[in-house]
Design an enzyme around this catalytic site. Structure first.
Site, PDB file in Angstrom:
ATOM      1  N   HIS A  40       0.823  -1.218   0.000  1.00 56.88           N
ATOM      2  CA  HIS A  40       0.000   0.000   0.000  1.00 56.88           C
ATOM      3  C   HIS A  40       0.859   1.270   0.000  1.00 56.88           C
ATOM      4  O   HIS A  40       2.058   1.236   0.283  1.00 56.88           O
ATOM      5  CB  HIS A  40      -0.970   0.017   1.191  1.00 56.88           C
ATOM      6  CG  HIS A  40      -0.360   0.080   2.549  1.00 56.88           C
ATOM      7  ND1 HIS A  40      -0.155  -1.042   3.325  1.00 56.88           N
ATOM      8  CD2 HIS A  40       0.120   1.134   3.273  1.00 56.88           C
ATOM      9  CE1 HIS A  40       0.389  -0.674   4.476  1.00 56.88           C
ATOM     10  NE2 HIS A  40       0.578   0.632   4.469  1.00 56.88           N
ATOM     11  N   HIS A  53       3.977   7.258   3.165  1.00 58.11           N
ATOM     12  CA  HIS A  53       4.912   6.131   3.186  1.00 58.11           C
ATOM     13  C   HIS A  53       4.558   5.101   2.115  1.00 58.11           C
ATOM     14  O   HIS A  53       3.451   5.113   1.584  1.00 58.11           O
ATOM     15  CB  HIS A  53       4.952   5.463   4.571  1.00 58.11           C
ATOM     16  CG  HIS A  53       3.684   4.811   5.006  1.00 58.11           C
ATOM     17  ND1 HIS A  53       2.646   5.494   5.608  1.00 58.11           N
ATOM     18  CD2 HIS A  53       3.265   3.526   4.913  1.00 58.11           C
ATOM     19  CE1 HIS A  53       1.661   4.654   5.890  1.00 58.11           C
ATOM     20  NE2 HIS A  53       2.005   3.464   5.470  1.00 58.11           N
ATOM     21  N   GLU A  82       7.664   1.381   5.072  1.00 53.00           N
ATOM     22  CA  GLU A  82       7.088   0.386   5.981  1.00 53.00           C
ATOM     23  C   GLU A  82       7.318  -0.990   5.393  1.00 53.00           C
ATOM     24  O   GLU A  82       7.179  -1.181   4.174  1.00 53.00           O
ATOM     25  CB  GLU A  82       5.590   0.633   6.158  1.00 53.00           C
ATOM     26  CG  GLU A  82       4.877  -0.368   7.023  1.00 53.00           C
ATOM     27  CD  GLU A  82       3.381  -0.137   7.117  1.00 53.00           C
ATOM     28  OE1 GLU A  82       2.894   0.904   6.618  1.00 53.00           O
ATOM     29  OE2 GLU A  82       2.688  -0.970   7.702  1.00 53.00           O
TER      30      GLU A  82
HETATM   31  C1  LIG Z   1       0.989   0.914  11.543  1.00 52.42           C
HETATM   32  C2  LIG Z   1      -0.366   1.071  11.038  1.00 52.42           C
HETATM   33  C3  LIG Z   1      -0.424   1.413   9.562  1.00 52.42           C
HETATM   34  C4  LIG Z   1      -0.053   0.182   8.747  1.00 52.42           C
HETATM   35  O1  LIG Z   1       0.102   0.326   7.519  1.00 52.42           O
HETATM   36  O2  LIG Z   1      -0.024  -0.918   9.328  1.00 52.42           O
HETATM   37  C5  LIG Z   1       0.465   2.579   9.203  1.00 52.42           C
HETATM   38  O3  LIG Z   1       1.149   2.634   8.201  1.00 52.42           O
HETATM   39  S1  LIG Z   1       0.468   3.841  10.355  1.00 52.42           S
HETATM   40  C6  LIG Z   1       1.567   5.085   9.673  1.00 52.42           C
HETATM   41  C7  LIG Z   1       1.890   6.062  10.772  1.00 52.42           C
HETATM   42  N1  LIG Z   1       2.972   5.566  11.616  1.00 52.42           N
HETATM   43  C8  LIG Z   1       4.247   5.900  11.340  1.00 52.42           C
HETATM   44  O4  LIG Z   1       4.541   6.638  10.421  1.00 52.42           O
HETATM   45  C9  LIG Z   1       5.302   5.324  12.281  1.00 52.42           C
HETATM   46  C10 LIG Z   1       6.713   5.632  11.775  1.00 52.42           C
HETATM   47  N2  LIG Z   1       6.895   7.079  11.649  1.00 52.42           N
HETATM   48  C11 LIG Z   1       7.607   7.778  12.593  1.00 52.42           C
HETATM   49  O5  LIG Z   1       8.109   7.256  13.563  1.00 52.42           O
HETATM   50  C12 LIG Z   1       7.697   9.288  12.355  1.00 52.42           C
HETATM   51  O6  LIG Z   1       6.712   9.683  11.432  1.00 52.42           O
HETATM   52  C13 LIG Z   1       9.100   9.753  11.807  1.00 52.42           C
HETATM   53  C14 LIG Z   1      10.177   9.401  12.824  1.00 52.42           C
HETATM   54  C15 LIG Z   1       9.394   9.118  10.466  1.00 52.42           C
HETATM   55  C16 LIG Z   1       9.043  11.255  11.624  1.00 52.42           C
HETATM   56  O7  LIG Z   1       8.554  11.775  12.825  1.00 52.42           O
HETATM   57  P1  LIG Z   1       8.246  13.361  12.939  1.00 52.42           P
HETATM   58  O8  LIG Z   1       7.502  13.828  11.727  1.00 52.42           O
HETATM   59  O9  LIG Z   1       7.616  13.624  14.257  1.00 52.42           O
HETATM   60  O10 LIG Z   1       9.700  13.888  13.004  1.00 52.42           O
HETATM   61  P2  LIG Z   1      10.317  15.120  12.294  1.00 52.42           P
HETATM   62  O11 LIG Z   1       9.280  16.129  11.930  1.00 52.42           O
HETATM   63  O12 LIG Z   1      11.452  15.539  13.148  1.00 52.42           O
HETATM   64  O13 LIG Z   1      10.889  14.495  10.919  1.00 52.42           O
HETATM   65  C17 LIG Z   1      12.243  14.060  10.880  1.00 52.42           C
HETATM   66  C18 LIG Z   1      12.653  14.247   9.432  1.00 52.42           C
HETATM   67  O14 LIG Z   1      11.956  13.252   8.653  1.00 52.42           O
HETATM   68  C19 LIG Z   1      11.167  13.918   7.669  1.00 52.42           C
HETATM   69  N3  LIG Z   1       9.925  13.170   7.550  1.00 52.42           N
HETATM   70  C20 LIG Z   1       8.957  13.031   8.480  1.00 52.42           C
HETATM   71  N4  LIG Z   1       7.960  12.250   8.012  1.00 52.42           N
HETATM   72  C21 LIG Z   1       8.317  11.910   6.747  1.00 52.42           C
HETATM   73  C22 LIG Z   1       7.706  11.142   5.708  1.00 52.42           C
HETATM   74  N5  LIG Z   1       6.512  10.563   5.904  1.00 52.42           N
HETATM   75  N6  LIG Z   1       8.345  11.001   4.533  1.00 52.42           N
HETATM   76  C23 LIG Z   1       9.554  11.593   4.331  1.00 52.42           C
HETATM   77  N7  LIG Z   1      10.213  12.350   5.263  1.00 52.42           N
HETATM   78  C24 LIG Z   1       9.575  12.488   6.449  1.00 52.42           C
HETATM   79  C25 LIG Z   1      10.929  15.315   8.167  1.00 52.42           C
HETATM   80  O15 LIG Z   1      10.694  16.182   7.072  1.00 52.42           O
HETATM   81  C26 LIG Z   1      12.238  15.590   8.867  1.00 52.42           C
HETATM   82  O16 LIG Z   1      13.192  15.928   7.883  1.00 52.42           O
HETATM   83  P3  LIG Z   1      14.174  17.208   8.149  1.00 52.42           P
HETATM   84  O17 LIG Z   1      14.969  17.325   6.883  1.00 52.42           O
HETATM   85  O18 LIG Z   1      14.969  16.838   9.378  1.00 52.42           O
HETATM   86  O19 LIG Z   1      13.217  18.362   8.400  1.00 52.42           O
HETATM   87 CO   LIG Z   2       1.002   1.711   6.313  1.00 52.76          CO
END
Ligand SMILES: CC[C@H](C(=O)O)C(=O)SCCNC(=O)CCNC(=O)[C@H](O)C(C)(C)COP(=O)(O)OP(=O)(O)OC[C@H]1O[C@@H](n2cnc3c(N)ncnc32)[C@H](O)[C@@H]1OP(=O)(O)O
Ligand SMILES: [Co+2]
Length: 147
Positions: A8, A89, A138
């Protein structure tokens, strides 16, 4: 390591209800299952089946609409930065989640946390976008009943 199919594409939305209407009415997609909450993962989820592939094939990747559940949600920050939502993602399947985790860690990629149960009821983990060409990735174990 050989990745399995693209399961997905995760799309963050401020309103799953509004996004369902868009994907159904504008994009001709089917919303087979009602939205459901995944409190352990801090999201509300709705899977949208994209129209059959150009060749009439089926079984293509789904769109996974996700809405934050509360301010502690891992997508709360993403939505604050992108109020209209957006692509979040990609999710690929693997036969063995633990072997996959060891592989990515062996490649020096940052795996976020331990494998936990995802929206399809199998173990998943995420690899940090910084190590994946900017794409939050993921990895999910293929459901045993997958055909
Ligand atoms: C699990 C159930 C379901 C499934 O399919 O089964 C799902 O998929 S649920 C999806 C939601 N859950 C998650 O996304 C869990 C993993 N994600 C995380 O732990 C956070 O989103 C993380 C660590 C990737 C980012 O956290 P956060 O946004 O709070 O941190 P920052 O703002 O400091 O970001 C750090 C840095 O990463 C860049 N960033 C954030 N999100 C994304 C993204 N989706 N794609 C690409 N880049 C991303 C953000 O821009 C920051 O970059 P920087 O250059 O440092 O500004
Ligand atoms: Co997902």
């Amino acid at each position: 390591m050989k990745l399995g199919r693209l399961n997905h594409i995760g799309v963050v939305t401020p309103s799953i209800e509004a996004s369902i209407a868009f994907w159904r009415d504008t994009m001709g997609a089917e919303v087979i299952r009602e939205p459901f909450d995944l409190p352990a993962q801090g999201v509300r989820v709705c899977f949208v089946d994209t129209p059959l592939g150009a060749a009439g094939g089926s079984g293509g990747p789904q769109i996974e609409l996700i809405e934050p559940l509360g301010e502690a949600s891992p997508i709360h920050g993403f939505l604050a930065k992108n109020p209209a939502g957006g692509q979040h993602h990609l999710c690929f399947e693997v036969p063995d989640i633990h072997a996959a985790k060891a592989w990515f860690e062996g490649q020096g990629k940052k795996v976020l946390g331990e494998p936990r149960i995802g929206a399809h009821g199998t173990l998943i983990f995420f690899v940090h976008p910084k190590d994946m060409g900017g794409v939050l990735t993921e990895i999910m174990e293929t459901p045993k009943d997958a055909h």
